[in-house]
Design an enzyme around this catalytic site. Structure first.
Site, PDB file in Angstrom:
ATOM      1  N   THR A 161      90.296 -26.692   8.075  1.00 16.49           N
ATOM      2  CA  THR A 161      89.106 -26.517   7.417  1.00 16.49           C
ATOM      3  C   THR A 161      88.125 -26.131   8.434  1.00 16.49           C
ATOM      4  OG1 THR A 161      89.904 -27.800   5.491  1.00 16.49           O
ATOM      5  CG2 THR A 161      87.426 -27.569   5.739  1.00 16.49           C
ATOM      6  N   ASN A 163      99.696 -21.022   0.955  1.00 15.61           N
ATOM      7  CA  ASN A 163     100.149 -22.570   0.572  1.00 15.61           C
ATOM      8  C   ASN A 163     100.598 -22.802  -0.540  1.00 15.61           C
ATOM      9  OD1 ASN A 163      97.318 -21.608  -0.070  1.00 15.61           O
ATOM     10  ND2 ASN A 163      96.974 -23.888  -0.556  1.00 15.61           N
ATOM     11  N   SER A 172      96.326 -26.103  12.279  1.00 20.81           N
ATOM     12  CA  SER A 172      95.995 -27.527  11.750  1.00 20.81           C
ATOM     13  C   SER A 172      97.275 -28.233  12.114  1.00 20.81           C
ATOM     14  CB  SER A 172      95.736 -27.575  10.267  1.00 20.81           C
ATOM     15  OG  SER A 172      95.898 -29.009  10.023  1.00 20.81           O
ATOM     16  N   HIS A 190      98.276 -31.406  11.556  1.00 16.91           N
ATOM     17  CA  HIS A 190      99.251 -32.322  10.751  1.00 16.91           C
ATOM     18  C   HIS A 190     100.117 -31.504   9.527  1.00 16.91           C
ATOM     19  CE1 HIS A 190      97.081 -32.043   6.550  1.00 16.91           C
ATOM     20  NE2 HIS A 190      96.210 -31.379   7.263  1.00 16.91           N
ATOM     21  N   CYS A 208      94.979 -29.625  -2.122  1.00 16.06           N
ATOM     22  CA  CYS A 208      93.422 -29.475  -1.770  1.00 16.06           C
ATOM     23  C   CYS A 208      92.963 -29.560  -3.498  1.00 16.06           C
ATOM     24  CB  CYS A 208      93.238 -28.598  -1.055  1.00 16.06           C
ATOM     25  SG  CYS A 208      93.455 -29.072   0.786  1.00 16.06           S
TER      26      CYS A 208
END
Lengths: 400, 378
Positions: free
Chosen positions: B70, B149, B196, B198, B321
């Site tokens: 993000t 995603n 990112s 993770h 999300c």
């Protein structure tokens, strides 16, 4: 690939006559050190060639390790076979298939080191060429510009086959030219000088001057990192001497007129390095000096500074342009470490306008009021010696 | 437990957590401190940066460490828009971006930027010709995600990259968060790229933004000037060392097990395709090897998710999300999927630790669940 050994060709050392065994021995040691953590691989040194017999260890990893070892002109993953023609041809075909892709061209480069062997070079070329052409459809010969050059070396004890010729690092094996002390400041030049000296066969121990609290622990770490990079060319091992220099620098500051402090500082660094050189049985001192680069590197400065010792001072960079030095520093991965902005022994206590043409008589006069000998002795006695080795680095490596 | 929700987050590798603990315990210094303890931390940070650069085939000074996807997306998009607003105020993105991109564009729209949202076809892919038509003299930035995603569609990044070479004024940002370790990306074609940790078995709260050498953007976080002034704030040294290790391990696993994960995906698709109620949204071609998105006609996605949870199988409704907001997948709607079907969309997302046996078990579980729920509803 289906190879069982790596064939190593010597560079310049193959021109050495009576000293040859000495050179071969040093190179064998360099290679053994670099691959010491491989449990099975064995190094076999001979007058003409050296072999690393893999005994099942990872050949690709070993190749990565030996790429940087000085004294190797080139090397090839290879297979050893008997001198029986059928067995040789079969082994050649197998090795070739590993690297062959549709559309690639080839040639055979046979060499008959064993002059008693029945077939001569041309006959060998034909035999092997015909065997490959018969077994691989659409294969084409190109003797001028082949994609794959299959080398066949018929030697007295056996035949060696190889397809790839990988360039080595060149130079002379470390230690074959003797031992010298490197004055390692932390800047861009001195690591490059050290590297070139090692490439020319010198075993190097570095000397660094440390002036806490005027120079920080981090500037020392920076030098340790540089030493670690230099260690790479030496199988991961390197010795670094860190000289406590604060007291000497303070005394110089008090005793010598400001525009001469730089000259005296350099003279004392050289004297201390020379004392360490004697203690560690080296025969020369290597510096990163490059003519005209800064005030201490004018001919007049060098003349005055050099006057404190008769020991040979080797200056690999003396005639090099800064841009060329930077290029080597980038190649050997020291540049980015060197440019970190920490104070070092050369940047503290820098007078506003140092003498670019110091007079020997004058500096001798200024220095004559103090006895620096006890300080030199203290510095040598107080020197911390750091032994860099691959094992010390492992703990950090595990984190990544 | 079968964890099939790896696009939401992955389980950190044990070795990665070990590195984090060791660094944060033994090397706790602030890399900006001048003493030895700071120096040790700085050295680790440099080493992490160097390793990542080598793995990604970029330069160490092209990496800006951030708190994750993000932040990387916000920094890239707002940073570029604010930096170059005098060159033009037109920016382009797509209809199917992650909220951290979409909302950022909407925010810039409120600040007076003109935004073009490119539509996608029924496979969820934009058309490069549309992009070319949309570019005007005022365009300064294009942002396109690499791997979607929600459905796994791969966007034509290389083609866009080549197109944009003709428009030197237009910066190209790629959200690569879902692609890392699954779909290779040539960073030479892009100017800005988000990662990112993770999502590839690193830790939450760590990520990075690739900024091509020579390109400047405005920082969002100003202060102590860390990360070449692009991202102030004391560096999360332990997190970034862990990121470097996670990336190395993930790329190694990609080399070894990519074929395996492709087989797992095929097994799942073939298996569930036998059900007549199934619509598979993930395109057969040009999709990532680790995402399968499908709807089961007549079943609410959330009910289905919990039914599988009872069997210790963990999947997702849409992207994590947006799933809490109970909104229907915007990607699916953009692809022209009717709302009724989009509402029942389920996403399975894999990683290299998953096995064929798990896939077979999950297919069986899905079939059983469909049959059981059908009885209840009839």
């Amino acid at each position: 690939m289906n190879y069982d050994r790596i064939l190593i060709r010597y560079g310049e050392i193959s021109t050495k006559g009576r000293n040859r065994n000495h050179f071969v021995d040093k190179m064998k040691k360099s290679i053994q050190r670099a691959i010491s953590d491989f449990p099975n691989a064995k190094v076999q040194g001979q007058r003409e060639r050296m072999y690393i017999v893999l005994n099942g260890d990872n050949g690709e990893e070993i190749i990565e390790r030996i790429k940087g070892i000085f004294g190797i002109s080139s090397f090839s993953p290879a297979v050893k076979t008997s001198k029986d023609m059928e067995e040789m041809k079969e082994a050649a075909l197998q090795l070739f298939r590993d690297v062959y892709e549709e559309g690639k061209t080839f040639k055979i480069s046979a060499r008959r080191a064993d002059k008693t062997y029945a077939l001569d070079t041309n006959e060998l070329n034909r035999e092997f060429g015909a065997h490959l052409l018969k077994n691989i459809p659409n294969l084409k010969v190109d003797v001028k510009n082949p994609d794959i050059d299959l080398r066949v070396e018929v030697r007295e004890e056996a035949t060696y086959l190889s397809c790839e010729n990988i360039p080595g690092a060149g130079g002379l094996p470390i230690g074959s030219s003797g031992k010298a002390m490197l004055m390692l400041s932390g800047g861009i030049d001195s690591p490059v000088a050290g590297f070139l000296a090692m490439k020319r066969g010198l075993e190097i121990e570095a000397v660094h001057f440390f002036s806490p609290p005027f120079t920080s622990e981090r500037s020392k770490q920076k030098v340790v990192e540089l030493a670690e990079k230099l260690a790479k060319a030496n199988g991961g091992y390197f010795t670094l001497h860190v000289v406590p220099f604060t007291a000497t620098q303070q005394l110089i500051h008090k005793q010598v007129p400001e525009n001469y402090t730089m000259t005296t500082t350099r003279r004392l660094m050289l004297r201390i390095t020379d004392a360490l050189r004697e203690r560690h049985e080296a025969l020369a001192i290597v510096t990163g000096e490059s003519l005209g680069q800064v005030a201490s590197q004018t001919l007049e400065s060098m003349f005055t500074i050099n006057d404190v010792t008769a020991t040979p001072i080797l200056r690999p960079l003396i005639m090099m342009d800064k841009t060329d030095i930077i290029k080597i520093a980038q190649d050997i991965d020291t540049h980015d470490i060197s440019i970190q902005p920490f104070e070092d022994c050369c940047t503290v206590f820098v007078p506003a306008s140092p003498k670019t043409k110091p007079k020997k008589e004058k500096v001798e006069f200024y220095e004559s009021f103090v006895d620096f000998e006890p300080l030199i002795k203290d510095a040598v006695e107080g020197t911390e010696t750091i032994h860099i080795s691959p094992k010390v680095k492992e703990e950090i490596e595990d984190l990544f | 437990m079968i964890y099939f929700d790896n696009s939401a987050t992955t389980k950190p590798y044990k070795e990665v957590v070990d590195s984090f603990v060791k660094v944060t315990t033994d090397f706790f210094g602030n890399p900006s401190s001048l003493h030895r303890i700071g120096g040790e931390a700085d050295k680790l940070l440099m080493k992490a940066r160097k390793q990542i650069a080598d793995l990604l085939n970029i330069k160490a000074n092209e990496i800006i460490f951030t708190s994750g996807g993000t932040e990387s997306n916000n920094l890239a998009i707002k940073g570029a828009a604010l930096m170059y607003k005098n060159r033009g105020k037109h920016i382009i993105t797509t209809d199917i971006e992650h909220p951290s991109v979409r909302e950022t564009f909407e925010q810039l729209e409120e600040l007076g930027f003109e935004v073009t949202y490119l539509p996608v076809d029924e496979e969820g892919r934009i058309n490069v010709a549309d992009m070319e038509k949309a570019i005007s003299r005022n365009t300064i930035l294009v942002s396109v995600m690499h791997v979607n995603n929600e459905v796994g569609t791969i966007q034509p990044i290389e083609e866009i990259g080549r197109l944009l070479k003709n428009y030197p004024k237009v910066l190209f940002h790629v959200d690569h968060v879902q692609g890392v370790g699954k779909v290779p990306l040539d960073l030479n074609l892009v100017d800005l790229c988000s990662f990112s940790a993770h999502k590839f078995h690193g830790l939450k709260g760590t990520g990075l933004l690739y900024i091509h050498e020579g390109i400047q953007i405005s920082p969002l976080l100003t202060g102590g000037g860390q990360e070449r002034k692009y991202r102030s704030g004391t560096e999360n040294v332990a997190g970034f060392v862990a990121l470097a290790k996670a990336l190395r391990m993930t790329l190694e696993n990609e080399k070894k097990f990519l074929g395996n994960i492709v087989k797992i995906k095929e097994t799942i698709i073939q298996g569930i395709n036998e059900l007549e109620e199934i619509t598979i949204h993930t395109p057969a071609r040009g999709s990532a090897p680790h995402i399968v998105n499908f709807s089961i006609k007549g079943f609410k996605a959330e009910v289905f998710l919990h039914a599988l949870e009872e069997k210790d199988i963990y999947v997702s409704t849409t992207s994590a999300c947006s799933s809490k907001k109970h909104t229907t997948s915007s990607t699916l709607l953009s692809m022209g999927v009717p709302e009724e079907i989009a509402k029942s969309a389920i996403r399975i997302s894999l990683t290299y630790e998953n096995t064929i046996e798990e896939a077979i078990f999950v297919v069986k579980a899905i079939k059983e669940t469909v049959n059981k729920l059908k009885e209840v509803m009839n």
